[in-house]
Design an enzyme around this catalytic site. Structure first.
Site, PDB file in Angstrom:
ATOM      1  N   TYR A   1      43.158  32.150  39.946  1.00 22.64           N
ATOM      2  CA  TYR A   1      43.092  33.022  41.134  1.00 22.64           C
ATOM      3  C   TYR A   1      43.199  32.164  42.391  1.00 22.64           C
ATOM      4  O   TYR A   1      43.981  32.480  43.301  1.00 22.64           O
ATOM      5  CB  TYR A   1      41.796  33.843  41.143  1.00 22.64           C
ATOM      6  CG  TYR A   1      41.708  34.757  42.355  1.00 22.64           C
ATOM      7  CD1 TYR A   1      42.598  35.816  42.519  1.00 22.64           C
ATOM      8  CD2 TYR A   1      40.757  34.542  43.356  1.00 22.64           C
ATOM      9  CE1 TYR A   1      42.556  36.638  43.645  1.00 22.64           C
ATOM     10  CE2 TYR A   1      40.706  35.356  44.488  1.00 22.64           C
ATOM     11  CZ  TYR A   1      41.603  36.407  44.620  1.00 22.64           C
ATOM     12  OH  TYR A   1      41.560  37.216  45.743  1.00 22.64           O
TER      13      TYR A   1
ATOM     14  N   PHE B   1      37.666  45.222  43.856  1.00 24.21           N
ATOM     15  CA  PHE B   1      38.100  43.878  43.464  1.00 24.21           C
ATOM     16  C   PHE B   1      37.304  43.314  42.261  1.00 24.21           C
ATOM     17  O   PHE B   1      37.897  42.872  41.271  1.00 24.21           O
ATOM     18  CB  PHE B   1      37.965  42.953  44.680  1.00 24.21           C
ATOM     19  CG  PHE B   1      38.246  41.508  44.422  1.00 24.21           C
ATOM     20  CD1 PHE B   1      39.546  41.033  44.420  1.00 24.21           C
ATOM     21  CD2 PHE B   1      37.213  40.607  44.181  1.00 24.21           C
ATOM     22  CE1 PHE B   1      39.813  39.687  44.182  1.00 24.21           C
ATOM     23  CE2 PHE B   1      37.470  39.270  43.943  1.00 24.21           C
ATOM     24  CZ  PHE B   1      38.772  38.805  43.943  1.00 24.21           C
TER      25      PHE B   1
HETATM   26  P1  NDP Z   1      41.182  46.648  45.229  1.00 25.01           P
HETATM   27  O1  NDP Z   1      41.127  46.416  43.768  1.00 25.01           O
HETATM   28  O2  NDP Z   1      40.245  47.645  45.830  1.00 25.01           O
HETATM   29  O3  NDP Z   1      42.681  47.031  45.664  1.00 25.01           O
HETATM   30  C1  NDP Z   1      43.777  46.382  45.108  1.00 25.01           C
HETATM   31  C2  NDP Z   1      45.037  47.173  45.408  1.00 25.01           C
HETATM   32  O4  NDP Z   1      46.158  46.435  44.879  1.00 25.01           O
HETATM   33  C3  NDP Z   1      45.048  48.538  44.766  1.00 25.01           C
HETATM   34  O5  NDP Z   1      45.544  49.474  45.693  1.00 25.01           O
HETATM   35  C4  NDP Z   1      46.012  48.391  43.598  1.00 25.01           C
HETATM   36  O6  NDP Z   1      46.714  49.608  43.391  1.00 25.01           O
HETATM   37  C5  NDP Z   1      46.962  47.337  44.139  1.00 25.01           C
HETATM   38  N1  NDP Z   1      47.641  46.629  43.041  1.00 25.01           N
HETATM   39  C6  NDP Z   1      47.110  45.796  42.130  1.00 25.01           C
HETATM   40  N2  NDP Z   1      48.050  45.407  41.243  1.00 25.01           N
HETATM   41  C7  NDP Z   1      49.204  46.020  41.615  1.00 25.01           C
HETATM   42  C8  NDP Z   1      50.516  46.040  41.096  1.00 25.01           C
HETATM   43  N3  NDP Z   1      50.844  45.330  40.001  1.00 25.01           N
HETATM   44  N4  NDP Z   1      51.457  46.780  41.718  1.00 25.01           N
HETATM   45  C9  NDP Z   1      51.138  47.497  42.814  1.00 25.01           C
HETATM   46  N5  NDP Z   1      49.916  47.529  43.359  1.00 25.01           N
HETATM   47  C10 NDP Z   1      48.959  46.804  42.761  1.00 25.01           C
HETATM   48  O7  NDP Z   1      40.950  45.215  45.902  1.00 25.01           O
HETATM   49  P2  NDP Z   1      40.973  44.716  47.424  1.00 25.01           P
HETATM   50  O8  NDP Z   1      41.296  45.789  48.364  1.00 25.01           O
HETATM   51  O9  NDP Z   1      39.724  43.954  47.628  1.00 25.01           O
HETATM   52  O10 NDP Z   1      42.153  43.655  47.315  1.00 25.01           O
HETATM   53  C11 NDP Z   1      43.282  43.677  48.148  1.00 25.01           C
HETATM   54  C12 NDP Z   1      43.779  42.234  48.302  1.00 25.01           C
HETATM   55  O11 NDP Z   1      42.767  41.462  48.949  1.00 25.01           O
HETATM   56  C13 NDP Z   1      44.075  41.514  46.991  1.00 25.01           C
HETATM   57  O12 NDP Z   1      45.246  40.746  47.168  1.00 25.01           O
HETATM   58  C14 NDP Z   1      42.855  40.611  46.801  1.00 25.01           C
HETATM   59  O13 NDP Z   1      43.145  39.472  46.046  1.00 25.01           O
HETATM   60  C15 NDP Z   1      42.535  40.264  48.239  1.00 25.01           C
HETATM   61  N6  NDP Z   1      41.183  39.805  48.516  1.00 25.01           N
HETATM   62  C16 NDP Z   1      40.093  40.559  48.175  1.00 25.01           C
HETATM   63  C17 NDP Z   1      38.823  40.102  48.476  1.00 25.01           C
HETATM   64  C18 NDP Z   1      37.579  40.832  48.075  1.00 25.01           C
HETATM   65  O14 NDP Z   1      36.500  40.206  47.998  1.00 25.01           O
HETATM   66  N7  NDP Z   1      37.629  42.140  47.868  1.00 25.01           N
HETATM   67  C19 NDP Z   1      38.622  38.851  49.206  1.00 25.01           C
HETATM   68  C20 NDP Z   1      39.840  38.136  49.488  1.00 25.01           C
HETATM   69  C21 NDP Z   1      41.059  38.622  49.178  1.00 25.01           C
HETATM   70  P3  NDP Z   1      47.076  50.260  41.963  1.00 25.01           P
HETATM   71  O15 NDP Z   1      46.042  49.795  40.995  1.00 25.01           O
HETATM   72  O16 NDP Z   1      47.071  51.726  42.213  1.00 25.01           O
HETATM   73  O17 NDP Z   1      48.445  49.735  41.681  1.00 25.01           O
HETATM   74  C1  8X3 Z   2      38.113  37.131  46.784  1.00 25.54           C
HETATM   75  C2  8X3 Z   2      37.083  36.185  47.285  1.00 25.54           C
HETATM   76  O1  8X3 Z   2      35.458  34.371  46.604  1.00 25.54           O
HETATM   77  O2  8X3 Z   2      35.578  36.357  45.206  1.00 25.54           O
HETATM   78  O3  8X3 Z   2      39.389  36.664  47.036  1.00 25.54           O
HETATM   79  O4  8X3 Z   2      37.337  34.734  45.150  1.00 25.54           O
HETATM   80  S1  8X3 Z   2      36.336  35.373  45.996  1.00 25.54           S
END
Ligand code: NDP
Ligand code: 8X3
Length: 253
Positions: A153, A190
């Site tokens: 990741y 997430f």
């Molecule tokens: P969520 O799981 O709530 O949302 C993830 C979104 O990504 C969903 O809408 C999902 O839609 C979509 N997604 C995942 N895989 C696919 C795919 N193969 N094709 C199309 N859409 C996809 O997580 P977050 O909102 O937290 O995450 C959003 C971004 O932020 C990610 O890139 C994550 O790595 C990043 N992030 C998150 C953090 C956290 O702590 N929450 C911190 C740092 C970064 P669906 O399943 O309907 O396709």
């Molecule tokens: C998500 C933040 O610290 O859980 O990107 O990897 S952490």
């Protein structure tokens, strides 16, 4: 005339909050994701805002052909994309490199890196042709600093950070802004996804932490997107106040 924003992964978390933040503020919104019912629900919700048009595209960012045909299918007026939010992504699993699941690794690499590239490859030329645009790449603090068990990741998000720097160099002559957003702990779906649906494990991640909310990230992105034309925020790390870096958090128990 309204601007147009395309958000990948709008069915949940940051992507959904970003769609709601831009709605009603002079933007037409292209929402995308795999879960069709969620897209349909969000489309209805967004259409309640005055002065916002919505178009939903149901595709998997890992599927190059689906990405190409989804973007090609856009009516001409929707192809004038002003803002692309490369947000779709996930963490899958948490284990040492010697016993990680290769399927999890492939899912992360295929979504977080290759999916982001497929979408950018289709949308960036539309921006270049108009000599205007703003690309936001959602990386992570995990792409800046590594933590035990985070290996693939962390690497996938380090790639997003690196690609953001490259995109900024390649697209500077085309008047396209590139902003890399690196959030820390945010309570969305997430962790549920990371732990393959184990709600108890997912909930424990945020014990004693007033974690970021999806709306916090949406607010920051809206701020970056509405600065004057000559100002580009390149890179932002955003954590909850209780998180000092990727491995040091102060939990109130
Ligand atoms: P969520 O799981 O709530 O949302 C993830 C979104 O990504 C969903 O809408 C999902 O839609 C979509 N997604 C995942 N895989 C696919 C795919 N193969 N094709 C199309 N859409 C996809 O997580 P977050 O909102 O937290 O995450 C959003 C971004 O932020 C990610 O890139 C994550 O790595 C990043 N992030 C998150 C953090 C956290 O702590 N929450 C911190 C740092 C970064 P669906 O399943 O309907 O396709
Ligand atoms: C998500 C933040 O610290 O859980 O990107 O990897 S952490």
């Amino acid at each position: 005339m309204n601007k147009t924003i395309l958000i990948t992964g709008a069915t949940s978390g940051f992507g959904k909050a970003i769609a709601l933040r831009f709605a009603g503020n002079g933007y037409n919104i292209i929402i995308t994701g795999r879960r069709k019912e969620r897209l349909d629900e969000l489309e209805k919700e967004l259409l309640e805002f005055e002065n916002t048009k919505v178009l939903a595209l149901n595709f998997d960012v890992r599927n190059k052909e689906e990405v190409i045909s989804a973007i090609e299918s856009l009516p001409d007026e929707w192809k004038a994309i002003d803002i692309l939010i490369n947000n779709a992504g996930l963490a899958a699993g948490l284990s040492h490199i010697d016993n990680g699941l290769v399927d999890d690794w492939e899912r992360m690499i295929d979504t977080n890196i290759k999916g982001l590239l497929y979408v950018t490859r289709e949308v960036a030329p539309l921006m270049v042709a108009r000599n205007s645009g703003h690309i936001f790449n959602i990386g992570s603090i995990a792409g800046k600093e590594n933590y035990e068990n985070g290996n693939v990741y962390c690497a996938s998000k380090a790639a997003v950070d690196s690609l953001s720097r490259s995109m900024r160099i390649d697209l500077v002559r085309n008047n396209i802004k590139v902003t890399h957003i690196a959030p820390g702990m945010a309570e969305t779906e997430f962790s549920l996804v990371r732990f393959h649906g184990d709600a108890e494990k997912a909930g424990n991640v945020y014990n004693g932490i007033d974690a970021l909310k999806a709306e916090d990230i949406a607010d920051v992105i809206y701020f970056c997107a509405t600065l004057p034309a000559h100002v580009c925020i390149n890179d932002l790390v955003i954590t909850p106040t209780q998180q000092a870096n990727v491995t040091t958090s102060y939990r109130r128990v």
